[in-house]
Structures are given as C-alpha cells and as structure tokens.
Design an enzyme around this catalytic site. Structure first.
Site, PDB file in Angstrom:
ATOM      1  N   ARG A 103      39.834  20.543  44.392  1.00  0.00           N
ATOM      2  CA  ARG A 103      40.404  20.301  43.054  1.00  0.00           C
ATOM      3  C   ARG A 103      41.097  21.587  42.632  1.00  0.00           C
ATOM      4  O   ARG A 103      40.456  22.634  42.506  1.00  0.00           O
ATOM      5  CB  ARG A 103      39.318  19.916  42.042  1.00  0.00           C
ATOM      6  CG  ARG A 103      39.854  19.942  40.619  1.00  0.00           C
ATOM      7  CD  ARG A 103      38.934  19.315  39.614  1.00  0.00           C
ATOM      8  NE  ARG A 103      38.952  17.868  39.722  1.00  0.00           N
ATOM      9  CZ  ARG A 103      38.519  17.045  38.763  1.00  0.00           C
ATOM     10  NH1 ARG A 103      38.033  17.534  37.643  1.00  0.00           N
ATOM     11  NH2 ARG A 103      38.555  15.744  38.927  1.00  0.00           N
ATOM     12  N   HIS A 130      45.821  12.299  41.320  1.00  0.00           N
ATOM     13  CA  HIS A 130      44.361  12.142  41.288  1.00  0.00           C
ATOM     14  C   HIS A 130      44.007  10.846  42.047  1.00  0.00           C
ATOM     15  O   HIS A 130      43.554   9.865  41.465  1.00  0.00           O
ATOM     16  CB  HIS A 130      43.878  12.067  39.835  1.00  0.00           C
ATOM     17  CG  HIS A 130      42.406  12.317  39.666  1.00  0.00           C
ATOM     18  ND1 HIS A 130      41.562  12.592  40.721  1.00  0.00           N
ATOM     19  CD2 HIS A 130      41.617  12.314  38.554  1.00  0.00           C
ATOM     20  CE1 HIS A 130      40.332  12.755  40.267  1.00  0.00           C
ATOM     21  NE2 HIS A 130      40.334  12.591  38.962  1.00  0.00           N
ATOM     22  N   GLN A 133      40.424   9.009  41.850  1.00  0.00           N
ATOM     23  CA  GLN A 133      40.183   8.273  40.612  1.00  0.00           C
ATOM     24  C   GLN A 133      40.788   6.876  40.707  1.00  0.00           C
ATOM     25  O   GLN A 133      40.174   5.887  40.312  1.00  0.00           O
ATOM     26  CB  GLN A 133      40.788   9.028  39.425  1.00  0.00           C
ATOM     27  CG  GLN A 133      40.622   8.324  38.091  1.00  0.00           C
ATOM     28  CD  GLN A 133      39.173   8.227  37.646  1.00  0.00           C
ATOM     29  OE1 GLN A 133      38.471   9.225  37.600  1.00  0.00           O
ATOM     30  NE2 GLN A 133      38.718   7.014  37.327  1.00  0.00           N
ATOM     31  N   ASP A 235      44.801   8.354  29.258  1.00  0.00           N
ATOM     32  CA  ASP A 235      44.228   9.630  29.686  1.00  0.00           C
ATOM     33  C   ASP A 235      44.530  10.648  28.585  1.00  0.00           C
ATOM     34  O   ASP A 235      45.355  10.394  27.692  1.00  0.00           O
ATOM     35  CB  ASP A 235      44.865  10.046  31.027  1.00  0.00           C
ATOM     36  CG  ASP A 235      44.249  11.306  31.610  1.00  0.00           C
ATOM     37  OD1 ASP A 235      43.136  11.689  31.190  1.00  0.00           O
ATOM     38  OD2 ASP A 235      44.885  11.931  32.499  1.00  0.00           O
ATOM     39  N   CYS A 275      39.981   7.478  32.656  1.00  0.00           N
ATOM     40  CA  CYS A 275      39.347   8.219  33.760  1.00  0.00           C
ATOM     41  C   CYS A 275      38.226   9.115  33.260  1.00  0.00           C
ATOM     42  O   CYS A 275      37.362   9.495  34.034  1.00  0.00           O
ATOM     43  CB  CYS A 275      40.403   9.027  34.499  1.00  0.00           C
ATOM     44  SG  CYS A 275      41.296  10.172  33.429  1.00  0.00           S
ATOM     45  N   ARG A 303      33.489   5.702  41.022  1.00  0.00           N
ATOM     46  CA  ARG A 303      33.897   6.911  41.750  1.00  0.00           C
ATOM     47  C   ARG A 303      32.954   7.115  42.936  1.00  0.00           C
ATOM     48  O   ARG A 303      33.380   7.458  44.034  1.00  0.00           O
ATOM     49  CB  ARG A 303      33.841   8.146  40.829  1.00  0.00           C
ATOM     50  CG  ARG A 303      34.849   8.169  39.696  1.00  0.00           C
ATOM     51  CD  ARG A 303      36.269   8.327  40.189  1.00  0.00           C
ATOM     52  NE  ARG A 303      36.464   9.503  41.017  1.00  0.00           N
ATOM     53  CZ  ARG A 303      36.752  10.718  40.553  1.00  0.00           C
ATOM     54  NH1 ARG A 303      36.910  10.899  39.255  1.00  0.00           N
ATOM     55  NH2 ARG A 303      36.920  11.748  41.361  1.00  0.00           N
TER      56      ARG A 303
HETATM   57  N1  NVA Z   1      44.761  14.348  33.395  1.00  0.00           N
HETATM   58  C1  NVA Z   1      43.426  14.887  33.350  1.00  0.00           C
HETATM   59  C2  NVA Z   1      42.513  14.086  34.233  1.00  0.00           C
HETATM   60  C3  NVA Z   1      41.088  14.525  34.220  1.00  0.00           C
HETATM   61  C4  NVA Z   1      40.232  13.725  35.125  1.00  0.00           C
HETATM   62  C5  NVA Z   1      43.453  16.338  33.767  1.00  0.00           C
HETATM   63  O1  NVA Z   1      44.137  16.673  34.741  1.00  0.00           O
HETATM   64  O2  NVA Z   1      42.808  17.161  33.119  1.00  0.00           O
HETATM   65  N1   CP Z   2      37.729  11.580  36.014  1.00  0.00           N
HETATM   66  C1   CP Z   2      37.420  12.756  36.546  1.00  0.00           C
HETATM   67  O1   CP Z   2      37.973  13.187  37.568  1.00  0.00           O
HETATM   68  O2   CP Z   2      36.421  13.389  35.902  1.00  0.00           O
HETATM   69  P1   CP Z   2      35.925  14.878  36.144  1.00  0.00           P
HETATM   70  O3   CP Z   2      37.010  15.793  35.677  1.00  0.00           O
HETATM   71  O4   CP Z   2      34.673  14.987  35.331  1.00  0.00           O
HETATM   72  O5   CP Z   2      35.663  15.066  37.605  1.00  0.00           O
END
Ligand code: NVA
Ligand code: CP
Length: 320
Positions: A103, A130, A133, A235, A275, A303
C-alpha cells in the site's frame, strides 16, 4: 494466469472471475468452520506506507485462516523508510516470502516492485487504484443480486483510486457504471480510455449499453447518476495524502453525497456501498450508512474472502 494484481484492467479475465467464484466458496467453507490450510507454511510481506484497518487485518487474518503467516512492514521500522530502493527490497523479500502486498502512493512504485520481485505482488491501494477493494465489492453485489451483468452502479464523489478501480471492475463484470464527479475531479483519463476500448471488445458482455446508454458514463449531477441504479457507491472527499486539500474539497464536493434523496432516485432494492472509512455528513449521511439499504459491513467482511481467494490463486499458481 498472471503473477501479480496491480490493476483490474491488467488482471486476466479468467483470474478475475475465478477469484470471485472461489471467494464465494471460501466464504461458505469459513462459515462452516471447515477451513483447509491451502497456504500452510507460506508467508506474505505487507508493506504499508499509508494507514489501514480493513486491508491490513483482512490480509493478515486471511493468511492465518489458510494456514500461512503475514508480516507487517512499516517504513518507519524497516530500511524502506531510510531510502532502500524498491528494486532491492523486492529482490530481498522475494528470497523470504511467497507474496508481497504493497500500500503506497504512486502506482509506479507497485509496478516497480512487481518488476523486480520474483513472487506475486498485490496492490493494496495506490493513489490511482484499489483493486482488492473492488473484488470484494463485486463479490458483495453478486451475493445481493445473484448476478453482476446488466446491473447499474452509480458512483458519487471523487474520481479517485476507488472510481478508477470500480470502472475497471464494472467493465469486466458487465456492470454499467455512471459516475457523478465535480468538475476537476474526474477519474483517470487512461482508465476512461481503457474502458472505452474494452467496452468495444466486449459488446457481448450483457451490460445495458446495448439498450442505448453508455456502460461507462460521466455526469456532473448525483441525481442523474443515481437514477435507476442498483448500487450506490461513494468514497471520501479527501483521500489519504490529500489532507492539505480538505477545506477546498469540502467546498467543491458539497452535494456529492449519498443521502435519502439519492436513495429515493435509485431502484427500491438498491444497495449502498462505501469502501470505508466513512465521513458521515460529508460523502454519506449517517441515515444512509446505517439504513436498510446499506451493505457496507458485508462489503467490508468480503475483503477477507476475496483476498483469501486471491492469495490462494497467486501463491499456489492454480485454481484450487
Ligand atoms: N480513496 C480512499 C480509499 C480508502 C480505502 C483513500 O485513498 O484514502
Ligand atoms: N477500504 C479500505 O481499504 O480500508 P482500509 O484503509 O482500512 O484498509
């Protein structure tokens, strides 16, 4: 079969559908308490350059349920934070573990990790994508409606990593997607171009575009996107890494919210997805998140099941 999951567009269709199918089975096996240790003795390295609750815990629990082990790595207590190059980290980790989940910020970093790693690399979220997800999202949709093809998903909000991966996943699955994004916050142009091309090649997919509507539609009004939708998705307005833009985004995204009014525009049996984490009162109301149409916690649970199927496929190299 692919080595990595970097984006859904680059994930072969066969693997994509097998993961969804296997995830349903693994969920049932888990519910019966009949887990088989298909990843016994296998390890997953998890590199997190951004925060996480769901991704971290579902990958870690998933590995353990399959008889394997996951190792959490943060930049602050590894050499990654002190500047060790991705190409070196990739080759070293490949000597110890059976897969690497990353990540991070830039998509190019995950791509570089995959280029140099001899083991599978999984994109656990970048600024642009992502995919994990969306595998869970499609699993949730399939559970709720018994099918994917021909459904309509309305995405309301930022054309961010979620929007990009949803476009790719929906096109593959034959789900129509209508996105309502404020001007200046459209999805990635490369993703939209891919979708246009992929749609042409997939006329047989069964998505409703044949009935006169584009299968991937970009609009400015949430009400238009939501009309007749089976799935409402949103989101956060400011993603991880965009904290300094929070105030500006709160102004620009005003009205781009899932609320009761938007739910009333969708099909009566529509489901609401997010998400998570959510910001109640911004992109979604408390009422919508907690209401009868909400499937967000089933979605979060999925997930685990989707990623177990993905891990099995990528690590063992076969469809179990
Ligand atoms: N768009 C959000 C998704 C988190 C799971 C982010 O990147 O922070
Ligand atoms: N939806 C998602 O990826 O959540 P986290 O940021 O908690 O991993």
């Amino acid at each position: 079969m692919t080595k990595d999951l970097l984006t859904l567009a680059s994930f072969p269709d066969e693997d994509f559908f097998k993961v969804l199918e296997r995830a349903e089975l693994l969920k049932a096996i888990h519910a019966r308490g009949e887990e088989r240790f298909t990843l016994k003795g296998r390890s997953l390295a998890m590199i997190f350059e951004k925060s996480s609750t769901r991704t971290r815990v579902s990958f870690e629990a998933g590995m353990s349920q399959l008889g394997g082990h996951a190792i959490f790595l943060s930049p602050s207590d590894t050499q990654i934070g002190r500047g060790e190059e991705i190409r070196d980290t990739a080759r070293v980790l490949s000597r110890y573990v059976d897969a690497i989940m990353v990540r991070t910020y830039s998509q190019e970093s995950v791509e570089e990790m995959a280029k140099y790693a001899s083991v599978p690399v999984i994109n656990g979220l970048t600024d642009r994508h992502h995919p994990c997800q969306v595998l869970a999202d499609l699993l949730t949709i399939k559970e709720k409606f018994g099918r994917l093809q021909g459904l309509k998903l309305a995405y309301i909000g930022d054309g961010n990593n979620m929007a990009n991966s949803l476009i790719e996943g929906c096109v593959k699955a034959g789900v129509d997607i209508s996105l309502a994004c404020p001007e200046g916050y459209d999805p990635d142009p490369g993703v939209l171009a891919w979708a246009k091309h992929a749609r042409r090649e997939r006329r047989q997919s069964g998505a409703r575009a044949e009935a006169g509507r584009p299968a991937v539609e970009l609009v400015r009004e949430p009400e238009i996107a939501a009309a007749g939708a089976d799935i409402l998705y949103t989101d956060v307005w400011a993603s991880m890494g965009q904290e300094s833009e929070k105030a500006k985004r709160q102004r620009h995204f005003k009205g781009f919210q899932i609320n009761q009014e938007i739910i009333n525009r969708a099909n009566p049996d529509c489901i609401v997805l997010h998400c998570l984490p959510a910001h109640r009162g911004e992109e979604i109301t408390d009422e919508a998140l907690e209401g009868a149409n909400s499937a967000v916690f089933d979605q979060a649970e999925n997930r685990l099941h989707a990623q177990k199927a993905l891990l099995e496929l990528l690590i063992t190299g076969r469809y179990s």
